[in-house]
Design an enzyme around this catalytic site. Structure first.
Site, PDB file in Angstrom:
ATOM      1  N   ARG A 304       0.644  -0.827   0.297  1.00 56.09           N
ATOM      2  CA  ARG A 304       0.118  -0.043   0.157  1.00 56.09           C
ATOM      3  C   ARG A 304       1.001   1.240   0.007  1.00 56.09           C
ATOM      4  O   ARG A 304       0.191   2.380  -0.874  1.00 56.09           O
ATOM      5  CB  ARG A 304      -0.666   0.368   1.206  1.00 56.09           C
ATOM      6  CG  ARG A 304      -2.128   1.189   1.789  1.00 56.09           C
ATOM      7  CD  ARG A 304      -2.580   1.289   2.530  1.00 56.09           C
ATOM      8  NE  ARG A 304      -2.602  -0.010   3.308  1.00 56.09           N
ATOM      9  CZ  ARG A 304      -3.699  -1.039   3.030  1.00 56.09           C
ATOM     10  NH1 ARG A 304      -4.970  -0.416   2.791  1.00 56.09           N
ATOM     11  NH2 ARG A 304      -3.939  -2.077   3.596  1.00 56.09           N
ATOM     12  N   ARG A 341     -13.795  -2.057   0.094  1.00 54.21           N
ATOM     13  CA  ARG A 341     -13.142  -1.288   0.623  1.00 54.21           C
ATOM     14  C   ARG A 341     -13.540  -1.104   2.234  1.00 54.21           C
ATOM     15  O   ARG A 341     -13.721  -1.005   3.567  1.00 54.21           O
ATOM     16  CB  ARG A 341     -11.478  -0.309   0.743  1.00 54.21           C
ATOM     17  CG  ARG A 341     -10.322  -1.569   0.073  1.00 54.21           C
ATOM     18  CD  ARG A 341      -9.033  -1.049   0.658  1.00 54.21           C
ATOM     19  NE  ARG A 341      -8.569  -0.867   1.614  1.00 54.21           N
ATOM     20  CZ  ARG A 341      -8.327   0.595   2.505  1.00 54.21           C
ATOM     21  NH1 ARG A 341      -8.734   1.017   2.366  1.00 54.21           N
ATOM     22  NH2 ARG A 341      -7.685   0.869   3.293  1.00 54.21           N
ATOM     23  N   TYR A 345     -14.088  -3.082   5.587  1.00 49.16           N
ATOM     24  CA  TYR A 345     -12.951  -2.910   6.907  1.00 49.16           C
ATOM     25  C   TYR A 345     -13.747  -1.562   7.181  1.00 49.16           C
ATOM     26  O   TYR A 345     -12.702  -0.450   8.337  1.00 49.16           O
ATOM     27  CB  TYR A 345     -11.783  -2.327   6.659  1.00 49.16           C
ATOM     28  CG  TYR A 345     -11.107  -3.235   5.361  1.00 49.16           C
ATOM     29  CD1 TYR A 345     -10.704  -4.509   5.855  1.00 49.16           C
ATOM     30  CD2 TYR A 345     -10.330  -2.928   4.324  1.00 49.16           C
ATOM     31  CE1 TYR A 345      -9.868  -5.323   4.714  1.00 49.16           C
ATOM     32  CE2 TYR A 345      -9.250  -3.608   3.608  1.00 49.16           C
ATOM     33  CZ  TYR A 345      -9.192  -4.900   3.637  1.00 49.16           C
ATOM     34  OH  TYR A 345      -8.591  -5.678   3.210  1.00 49.16           O
ATOM     35  N   CYS A 372     -26.760  -3.737  -5.814  1.00 53.24           N
ATOM     36  CA  CYS A 372     -27.429  -4.279  -4.796  1.00 53.24           C
ATOM     37  C   CYS A 372     -27.543  -4.772  -3.566  1.00 53.24           C
ATOM     38  O   CYS A 372     -27.953  -5.522  -3.158  1.00 53.24           O
ATOM     39  CB  CYS A 372     -28.624  -4.952  -5.593  1.00 53.24           C
ATOM     40  SG  CYS A 372     -29.279  -4.527  -7.958  1.00 53.24           S
ATOM     41  N   TYR A 402      -4.965  -2.232  -3.275  1.00 55.84           N
ATOM     42  CA  TYR A 402      -6.055  -2.828  -3.004  1.00 55.84           C
ATOM     43  C   TYR A 402      -7.455  -2.747  -3.683  1.00 55.84           C
ATOM     44  O   TYR A 402      -8.437  -2.371  -2.979  1.00 55.84           O
ATOM     45  CB  TYR A 402      -6.388  -3.099  -1.142  1.00 55.84           C
ATOM     46  CG  TYR A 402      -4.913  -3.750  -1.316  1.00 55.84           C
ATOM     47  CD1 TYR A 402      -5.228  -4.990  -1.259  1.00 55.84           C
ATOM     48  CD2 TYR A 402      -4.218  -2.808  -0.276  1.00 55.84           C
ATOM     49  CE1 TYR A 402      -3.694  -4.964  -0.842  1.00 55.84           C
ATOM     50  CE2 TYR A 402      -2.910  -3.387  -0.192  1.00 55.84           C
ATOM     51  CZ  TYR A 402      -2.556  -4.647  -0.043  1.00 55.84           C
ATOM     52  OH  TYR A 402      -1.720  -4.980   0.533  1.00 55.84           O
TER      53      TYR A 402
END
Ligand SMILES: *Cc1c(COP(=O)(O)O)cnc(C)c1O
Length: 444
Positions: A304, A341, A345, A372, A402
């Site tokens: 990252r 994400r 998280y 949906c 990510y």
């Protein structure tokens, strides 16, 4: 040149936008010398944009801070052949964790000896791919994998496969549970506390066809607490000393993993590579002195911290609704399929209207996706001009890691393309997925 880069990196340190980003007079945002709205016109939306300069500067920040170490980019954050080329040209090694990621590395010509293969459940296909490409290191993660590799190497692979043992040092990086990997009782590695790590090391040493080159740990992701890295490094040096005492072997390498935190919104904490390096160098010297060990060759594995801030995702607003409670819901033409994400998280982002000047006051709104699921929310509490409307373009920064690598085809929505930008030029790294791509696998 380096001096100038230093200055720029310091200036944008707190920013969540790529290093070359700047807001333009007309309300657009330029990245890599090109307006994002112009790119959206040309390549459509949603669109991932990667700033090559940003990726390269992040690589250099690590190689400068850790000149004697091996810096391995964790490819699962974002990998394609162009990205692999940037990583190779900056002198980094590469982590892969599947035959698929290895195929990208191999077809990009990434040097095999600079590839590390990871994974808590590598399949026989993954291991075969790693052995046939001759990757530099395989990080073993289970007893059955040690047995399997020994059997595969019986065919006489030369040289012997070089292994590291993944150790769980029992360190909590104080991050989200789903990305915490250093504590006992999660699925990765061999526990230091239970003795499983010592047992795994003993078993690899006992296999003549395998070469144990060192130990590995990775305590989690999005960690900004230097104490966590300090503690895991000390414990790992303690284990290296225990290996020396038990087996008379001084293992030459120690891989301390990645997980270096980055800011997703202005004001979020970040881990500075130089501060990390200063701390780790001191800790390693101290711990090795105490244990009368030479300082091992270190590997670190930022993922990252290399890719996240280089990426910006551009969406188009499809609808604007007033919820019953009076809140404003701004729906865009992407969502959890290109950014899972927030759902996984609870990740929080900032967002910005681009492509036009805004007229008038601020409104708080929630940016939602097109999928949906009621939980398909991209940004809560975003600030927009009161005249936000369908057709507007929105840019979400810090989407280089990510995002595309975790993208899905939920609702059979094609995945967005990834564009590289640099010095006013755009180059397609991954093209947009088409309806034909989606139908191709349907065997009916
Ligand atoms: C995911 C991973 C990394 C990189 O993590 P970041 O949070 O992206 O820095 C490094 N090493 C291993 C073994 C990993 O699984």
């Amino acid at each position: 040149m380096n001096k100038e880069l230093d200055v720029v990196v310091t200036q944008v340190k707190e920013s969540v936008w790529p290093v070359t980003a700047y807001p333009r007079q007309d309300g657009d945002m330029a990245v890599g010398g090109i307006g994002l709205a112009k790119l959206a016109e040309r390549f459509g939306t949603p669109l991932h944009v990667m700033d090559e300069e940003d990726v390269r500067r992040r690589c250099r920040a690590f190689t400068r801070a850790f000149p004697e170490a091996d810096v391995a980019y964790a490819g699962k954050a974002f990998l394609c052949r162009v990205m692999a080329g940037w990583i190779a040209s900056e002198g980094l090694s590469l982590d892969v964790c599947s035959a698929g990621e290895l195929a990208v590395a191999r077809t990009a010509g990434f040097p095999a000896r600079k590839v590390l293969m990871h994974g808590n459940a590598k399949t026989p296909d993954d291991l075969r791919a790693a052995l046939s490409y001759g990757v530099g290191r395989i990080v073993v993660d289970s007893f059955s994998e040690i047995t399997r590799l020994a059997a595969m190497a019986a065919g006489g692979t030369t040289p012997r496969p070089r292994l590291m043992v993944r150790v769980t040092p029992g360190v909590d990086g104080h991050t989200h549970e789903a990305i915490s990997t250093g504590t006992d009782d999660q699925k990765f590695g061999f526990s230091l506390a239970s003795g499983a790590a010592a047992e795994a090391i003993q078993r690899v040493i006992a296999q003549r066809r395998l070469e144990l080159v060192g130990l590995h740990c990775h305590i989690g992701s999005q960690i900004t607490d230097l104490d966590a890295f300090d503690l895991s490094a000390r414990r790992m040096i303690g284990l290296l000393a225990a290996v020396r005492d038990a087996h008379g072997i001084t293992l030459p390498q120690l891989d301390l993993g990645g997980g270096f935190g980055v800011p997703y919104r202005e004001g979020d904490p970040e881990l500075d590579p130089q501060a990390l390096a200063d701390r780790l160098h001191r800790v390693l010297r101290e711990a090795c002195d105490e244990n009368r060990l030479p300082v091992p060759k270190i590997t670190i594995e930022p993922g990252r911290a290399i890719a996240a801030r280089a990426g910006v995702t551009v969406y188009r607003v499809v609808s604007v609704k007033h919820a019953a409670s009076g809140g404003l819901l701004v729906a865009v033409n992407g969502g959890m399929s290109d950014n899972p994400r927030p759902g996984l998280y609870g990740a929080r982002y900032s967002v910005r209207l681009i492509g036009r000047k805004s007229l008038g006051g601020d409104r708080t709104a929630t940016v939602v996706g097109r999928h949906c699921e009621a939980g398909d929310v991209l940004v809560k509490d975003a600030q927009f001009p009161a005249d936000i409307r369908p057709g507007d373009l929105l840019a979400i920064p810090c989407t280089g890691a990510y995002h595309h690598s975790m993208a899905s085809n939920y609702n059979l929505v094609p995945r967005p393309p990834v564009l590289a930008v640099r010095e006013g030029r755009a180059r397609l790294m991954i093209r947009r997925e088409t309806e034909e791509d989606l139908l191709r696998r349907d065997a009916g």
